[in-house]
Design a protein around this motif. Structure first.
Motif, PDB file in Angstrom:
ATOM      1  N   ASN A  86       0.891  -1.423  -0.110  1.00 50.22           N
ATOM      2  CA  ASN A  86      -0.033  -0.026  -0.061  1.00 50.22           C
ATOM      3  C   ASN A  86       0.668   1.310  -0.015  1.00 50.22           C
ATOM      4  O   ASN A  86       0.488   2.108  -0.886  1.00 50.22           O
ATOM      5  N   LEU A  87       1.820   1.237   0.789  1.00 51.74           N
ATOM      6  CA  LEU A  87       2.743   2.528   0.910  1.00 51.74           C
ATOM      7  C   LEU A  87       3.489   2.703  -0.429  1.00 51.74           C
ATOM      8  O   LEU A  87       3.593   3.663  -0.878  1.00 51.74           O
ATOM      9  N   ARG A  88       4.012   1.713  -1.044  1.00 50.86           N
ATOM     10  CA  ARG A  88       4.916   1.737  -2.153  1.00 50.86           C
ATOM     11  C   ARG A  88       3.847   2.307  -3.279  1.00 50.86           C
ATOM     12  O   ARG A  88       4.302   3.229  -4.006  1.00 50.86           O
ATOM     13  N   LEU A  89       2.626   1.693  -3.384  1.00 45.67           N
ATOM     14  CA  LEU A  89       1.843   1.895  -4.551  1.00 45.67           C
ATOM     15  C   LEU A  89       1.366   3.378  -4.408  1.00 45.67           C
ATOM     16  O   LEU A  89       1.152   4.205  -5.358  1.00 45.67           O
ATOM     17  N   PHE A  90       0.825   3.778  -3.227  1.00 48.57           N
ATOM     18  CA  PHE A  90       0.286   5.302  -3.039  1.00 48.57           C
ATOM     19  C   PHE A  90       1.186   6.532  -2.962  1.00 48.57           C
ATOM     20  O   PHE A  90       0.932   7.641  -3.189  1.00 48.57           O
ATOM     21  N   ASP A  91       2.417   6.106  -2.631  1.00 49.90           N
ATOM     22  CA  ASP A  91       3.535   7.151  -2.598  1.00 49.90           C
ATOM     23  C   ASP A  91       3.859   7.184  -4.117  1.00 49.90           C
ATOM     24  O   ASP A  91       4.091   8.631  -4.328  1.00 49.90           O
ATOM     25  N   ASN A  92       3.842   6.241  -4.784  1.00 49.31           N
ATOM     26  CA  ASN A  92       4.167   6.509  -6.248  1.00 49.31           C
ATOM     27  C   ASN A  92       3.081   7.172  -7.029  1.00 49.31           C
ATOM     28  O   ASN A  92       3.325   8.052  -7.565  1.00 49.31           O
ATOM     29  N   TRP A  93       1.742   6.912  -6.614  1.00 50.50           N
ATOM     30  CA  TRP A  93       0.773   7.579  -7.148  1.00 50.50           C
ATOM     31  C   TRP A  93       0.594   9.105  -6.858  1.00 50.50           C
ATOM     32  O   TRP A  93       0.598  10.000  -7.726  1.00 50.50           O
TER      33      TRP A  93
END
Length: 521
Positions: free
Chosen positions: A199-206
């Motif tokens: 979740n953190l990796r995905l939405f930091d990137n987003w």
């Protein structure tokens, strides 16, 4: 508590990092109550310690059944600090539906709103067998004898800070963070398990891609119990240091008023949100100059809507994206600098570390430009359906591809265009008809604000299309006029055979049209 790593692997560590970087920045602006990032961390820590006082063990489930607000956020963050798996419940659920999810998830603790939308939510569970549920905390307007929010927080005094720190230190990126049940609009809802790190990796990137930044004022209309409001909502805001402005329910005029009063700069939502804002008769009365970024996505995002969002609502950036609960809510997104046609006609390309392909009925990859089922593979895929190994294996194949049930087309650049859901497709005289394609075309008519198309039985053709249409304010249009207009612009099998004008379309909490209700009519 010890300082977090530069790249936090858990949501509590991400909160701790933001509390250091943006200590006095307002994290939550919920009307009269405003919490800085430092205050949010402190209050969430109290909630976590209170849960430990209740005996909560790592991996046990904590449910939240409430509208968007600061209570929701503090309860959620406290639960994650205590090592719990968060189970968000839709406020649209009836008592029996909510009880079913509580039973199936084995939730030990429930945070529930009191009075909301004409119901007292704890009463909706009366008489329901809930053997695992040991404690219900009523967040607002609790009745005598019930555990109040403040009474719950007072339990924190029983647990030292060090005990909570030890619990948080036992978590890592693979620890489960949330158990989200699919909407159930197309069948029995299944529980989707996701972990902190993905979740953190995905939405930091987003957040980096769409331009969410510290100091942004993010009005979150999408419900916190949905991936759009939870992960692309308050979690992304927390990671990036933005200010969260929770909105309890969607009302176009209330949103317009908040944009003006609260100087909202970041406003994602489904297409229906922007259509309602655009067509509100008093829109011109509000100062919307603070708006900067919009992020939307659905099977049908007509180019004319994207154009109007830029020209009439004043968004400097309009971005489309695509995902589903089983992919942590996200798989593709447009990029800064993409031209207007790309933004309007696609939902972007995969984020780094994520693959997307379109396949035929036998699972063979299709060339660019050919429609097929969308498959996703990458670090963003769910950890599986809760207590349902068979269903997990049915949707994620042996090669690790998630079969989405969506129909899409990839272009030569790898940009994805969703054409429809496999289940929504209907066959007219042997031709596959995808409602979303017809809806996009119908919404190019200057009198049409929104459209939804479903297949209905027909003796000669097997099935034909029926369109449910909302007109723009002040517009006048007859059904036969719209059908004639359609015949000049689309293949005959795509033309709706009947049109019904309606004031509203039935929507679920995420803003998606409930096609099943339209078919039932």
């Amino acid at each position: 508590m010890s300082l977090p790593l530069a790249n936090p692997q858990t949501i509590p560590a991400a909160l701790a990092l933001s509390a250091r970087r943006h200590a006095q920045q307002i994290a939550i602006d919920d009307g009269e109550l405003k919490l800085s990032y430092a205050e949010l961390e402190r209050l969430s820590s109290n909630a976590g310690r209170a849960l430990l006082a209740l005996g909560l063990e790592p991996g046990e489930r904590v449910a939240i059944w409430a509208p968007n607000g600061h209570h929701w956020l503090v309860a959620a963050l406290g639960s994650l600090m205590a090592g719990a798996v968060l189970v968000p419940l839709s406020t649209r659920l009836k008592g029996g539906e909510a009880a079913d999810i509580l039973r199936r998830s084995g939730a030990r603790v429930l945070f529930s709103v009191g009075e909301f939308l004409g119901s007292y939510y704890p009463d909706l569970l009366a008489g329901q067998p809930l053997d695992d549920l040991e404690q219900t905390i009523v967040l607002e307007s609790a009745r005598d004898g019930e555990c109040t929010w403040q009474g719950f927080l007072d339990l924190a005094e029983q647990v030292p800070d060090e005990v909570l720190s030890q619990r948080m230190a036992s978590l890592d990126g693979d620890s489960l963070s949330d158990l989200m049940f699919t909407s159930g609009t197309t069948g029995y809802p299944k529980g989707v398990l996701c972990a902190h790190g993905q979740n953190l990796r995905l939405f930091d990137n987003w957040g980096e891609i769409v331009g969410l930044q510290a100091g942004d004022r993010y009005l979150i209309v999408n419900p916190f119990f949905h991936s759009f409001g939870f992960k692309a909502g308050w979690l992304a805001a927390l990671i990036r240091g933005a200010t969260i402005l929770p909105q309890r329910t969607f009302d176009a005029e209330a949103v317009l008023r908040r944009v003006e009063q609260d100087r909202v700069s970041f406003l994602p939502g489904p297409p229906a949100l922007y259509s309602a804002m655009l067509d509100h008769p008093r829109r011109a009365d509000f100062d919307l100059s603070s708006l900067r970024v919009a992020v939307t996505g659905a099977a049908s995002v007509p180019p004319v809507l994207v154009q109007r969002m830029s020209e009439e609502l004043g968004f400097a950036s309009v971005v489309t994206a695509y995902g589903l609960t089983e992919s942590c809510g996200l798989a593709t997104v447009c990029r800064p600098g993409d031209d207007a046609l790309t933004v309007a006609s696609t939902c972007g390309r995969p984020l780094d570390g994520i693959e997307v392909r379109c396949v035929d009925a036998k699972g063979n990859p299709l060339p660019a430009g050919e429609p097929g089922e969308v498959l996703i593979r990458g670090y963003n895929l769910m950890k599986g359906y809760f207590n349902d190994l068979q269903a997990s294996q049915e949707v994620v194949d042996a090669q690790g591809w998630l079969h989405t049930g969506d129909v899409g087309v990839l272009d030569e650049r790898g940009y994805l265009r969703i054409t429809d859901r496999l289940k929504d497709m209907f066959i007219v005289g042997g031709f596959n008809c995808y409602p979303a394609e017809v809806e996009r075309l119908l919404m190019e008519h200057p009198a049409v604000a929104q459209a939804a198309v479903v297949g209905i039985a027909d003796e000669r053709q097997g099935e034909v299309g029926k369109a449910y249409v909302i007109l723009r304010p002040g517009a006048s249009l007859a059904a036969d006029e719209l059908i004639a207009w359609s015949r000049a612009r689309m293949a005959n099998y795509k033309v709706p055979r009947s049109v019904q004008f309606v004031a509203v379309l039935p929507l679920n909490a995420a803003g998606k049209v409930l096609k099943g209700e339209l078919r039932a009519q």
